[in-house]
Design a protein around this motif. Structure first.
Motif, PDB file in Angstrom:
ATOM      1  N   GLY A  22       6.207  12.443  -1.002  1.00 28.45           N
ATOM      2  CA  GLY A  22       5.198  13.410  -0.591  1.00 28.45           C
ATOM      3  C   GLY A  22       5.080  14.478  -1.648  1.00 28.45           C
ATOM      4  N   THR A  23       3.891  15.025  -1.826  1.00 29.37           N
ATOM      5  CA  THR A  23       3.623  15.887  -2.973  1.00 29.37           C
ATOM      6  C   THR A  23       3.207  17.310  -2.627  1.00 29.37           C
ATOM      7  N   ASP A  24       2.866  17.582  -1.357  1.00 30.47           N
ATOM      8  CA  ASP A  24       2.245  18.867  -0.996  1.00 30.47           C
ATOM      9  C   ASP A  24       0.968  19.067  -1.812  1.00 30.47           C
ATOM     10  N   LEU A  25       0.208  17.993  -1.958  1.00 30.42           N
ATOM     11  CA  LEU A  25      -1.011  18.042  -2.750  1.00 30.42           C
ATOM     12  C   LEU A  25      -1.975  19.069  -2.161  1.00 30.42           C
ATOM     13  N   GLY A  26      -2.494  19.925  -3.017  1.00 34.90           N
ATOM     14  CA  GLY A  26      -3.248  21.101  -2.612  1.00 34.90           C
ATOM     15  C   GLY A  26      -2.500  22.364  -2.975  1.00 34.90           C
ATOM     16  N   ALA A  65       0.837  -1.199   0.000  1.00 31.10           N
ATOM     17  CA  ALA A  65       0.000   0.000   0.000  1.00 31.10           C
ATOM     18  C   ALA A  65       0.875   1.254   0.000  1.00 31.10           C
ATOM     19  N   PHE A  66       0.453   2.275  -0.745  1.00 33.88           N
ATOM     20  CA  PHE A  66       1.226   3.503  -0.909  1.00 33.88           C
ATOM     21  C   PHE A  66       0.655   4.633  -0.050  1.00 33.88           C
ATOM     22  N   SER A  67       1.572   5.532   0.356  1.00 35.12           N
ATOM     23  CA  SER A  67       1.189   6.718   1.135  1.00 35.12           C
ATOM     24  C   SER A  67       1.734   7.974   0.470  1.00 35.12           C
ATOM     25  N   ASP A  68       0.976   9.054   0.579  1.00 36.74           N
ATOM     26  CA  ASP A  68       1.473  10.396   0.267  1.00 36.74           C
ATOM     27  C   ASP A  68       1.707  11.072   1.609  1.00 36.74           C
ATOM     28  N   HIS A  69       2.974  11.388   1.904  1.00 36.06           N
ATOM     29  CA  HIS A  69       3.348  11.880   3.224  1.00 36.06           C
ATOM     30  C   HIS A  69       3.237  13.390   3.374  1.00 36.06           C
ATOM     31  N   HIS A  70       2.590  14.068   2.418  1.00 40.57           N
ATOM     32  CA  HIS A  70       2.377  15.510   2.553  1.00 40.57           C
ATOM     33  C   HIS A  70       1.211  15.935   1.673  1.00 40.57           C
ATOM     34  N   VAL A  71       0.046  16.124   2.309  1.00 38.17           N
ATOM     35  CA  VAL A  71      -1.130  16.644   1.608  1.00 38.17           C
ATOM     36  C   VAL A  71      -1.797  17.683   2.494  1.00 38.17           C
ATOM     37  N   HIS A  72      -2.730  18.426   1.883  1.00 37.48           N
ATOM     38  CA  HIS A  72      -3.583  19.363   2.626  1.00 37.48           C
ATOM     39  C   HIS A  72      -5.020  19.072   2.214  1.00 37.48           C
ATOM     40  N   LEU A  73      -5.734  18.354   3.076  1.00 37.16           N
ATOM     41  CA  LEU A  73      -7.048  17.846   2.719  1.00 37.16           C
ATOM     42  C   LEU A  73      -8.061  18.955   2.464  1.00 37.16           C
ATOM     43  N   HIS A  74      -7.918  20.104   3.115  1.00 40.40           N
ATOM     44  CA  HIS A  74      -8.905  21.164   2.918  1.00 40.40           C
ATOM     45  C   HIS A  74      -8.770  21.838   1.556  1.00 40.40           C
ATOM     46  N   LEU A  75      -7.732  21.462   0.805  1.00 47.52           N
ATOM     47  CA  LEU A  75      -7.495  22.066  -0.505  1.00 47.52           C
ATOM     48  C   LEU A  75      -7.667  21.079  -1.665  1.00 47.52           C
TER      49      LEU A  75
END
Length: 326
Positions: A244-248, A34-44
């Motif tokens: 990690g992607t800083d998604l948002g 299983a894969f993880s993204d270690h940097h996201v911002h869910l509110h964005l």
């Protein structure tokens, strides 16, 4: 049925990769952890797109701690979070249009006593009481004031007393050193505003994990070059790298970001090492053993093909997976 060589697959993708199929659809492909993204911002972002596009777990590094604490715990992606950014008076991200007041706390007192307004312990306790798995601090000298060394050390000590690692956003000259001196455990971004020296990189590799976020610098070639060079040196020094992607940050669809994977590949994080950044369970609070990553179709033929090939990944329940026994 795919006639894939398991030994070749493991050589390209690591020891846990295996040919297999989905029992319900009989679709053949490659099974990975299983894969993880270690940097996201869910509110964005629209988090509903994460699991269908390969992300089983995500770490939110800056959000409303109360809203995050109220999230349902079932389903995928599994979410861990830091709660609010802890920052100095008028520090980053205070005043940013994407950062409502609920996602940051100004720490103005290095007090270790609970309940002190603006106190270090007060801010850490609030995030911990809301279920935070990590504490996030902002050290962005280019965008406002930052913690002095004493206050930052107190924040880190308070977090560690509660068993929580500390993640820092470092930006600006000297900020990586400030984080290292205070005992910060992880960097939310590979350092990009300065090129680190050999000694500082070795020190970081011995004490920190770095979250990649290389692809966010598309409009700043100098920052992109610094980040790739710093990550390559960190990896060579034995440092632990997390995808990690800083998604948002920017307009990107939820799910695996092949451009981030390609940037990691350019930094020398290739093949099995690349898969390891995705499959790393840090900070270890999101349980994903019930699912696997599945990439339909034939495996990649070379290391160069791996980043783009991973763009076809999805999250599949383990009970639906039949691994090839050969």
């Amino acid at each position: 049925m795919l006639h894939a060589d398991p030994f070749a697959i493991r050589g390209l993708l690591g020891p846990d990769a295996a040919p297999g199929r989905r029992a319900i659809t009989n679709e053949h492909g490659i099974v990975l952890p299983a894969f993880s993204d270690h940097h996201v911002h869910l509110h964005l972002i629209d988090e509903q797109g994460l699991a269908p596009h390969g992300i089983a777990a995500a770490l939110d590094l800056g959000g409303d701690p109360v809203a995050l604490a109220r999230r349902p715990r079932e389903g995928f992606p599994r979410i861990s979070y830091a709660g609010a950014f802890l920052t100095a008076k008028d520090g980053y991200p205070v005043g940013r249009p994407w950062a409502p007041d609920a996602v940051w706390r100004e720490v103005t007192d290095a007090s270790t006593h609970p309940g002190v307004p603006g106190g270090a312990a007060t801010a850490v306790d609030e995030q911990a009481s809301c279920g935070a798995s990590v504490i996030k601090v902002a050290l962005n000298r280019s965008a406002g004031s930052v913690f002095d060394a004493e206050t930052l050390a107190v924040v880190v000590a308070c977090a560690h007393e509660r068993g929580l690692p500390v993640v820092a956003h470092v930006e600006g000259e000297g900020m990586t050193r400030l984080a290292l001196d205070a005992g910060v455990d992880a960097l939310a971004h590979t350092p990009f505003s300065e090129r680190l020296g050999i000694r500082q990189t070795a020190r970081a590799a011995a004490s920190q994990v770095w979250i990649s976020t290389l692809d966010i610098h598309g409009d700043d070639p100098d920052a992109a070059e610094n980040a790739v060079a710093n990550l390559a040196a960190f990896r060579e020094a034995g440092g632990r790298v997390l995808y990690g992607t800083d998604l948002g940050n920017g307009e990107r669809s939820a799910g695996i970001q092949t451009a981030e994977l390609a940037a990691l590949d350019r930094a020398g994080v290739r093949g099995p090492a690349l898969i390891a950044t995705l499959a790393d369970p840090w900070p270890g609070t999101a349980t994903t053993h019930a699912v696997a990553t599945f990439v339909p179709g034939p495996p990649p033929g070379t290391l160069d093909e791996v980043p783009a090939w991973l763009g076809g990944a999805t999250v599949v329940p383990e009970e639906e997976i039949v691994r090839d026994e050969h």
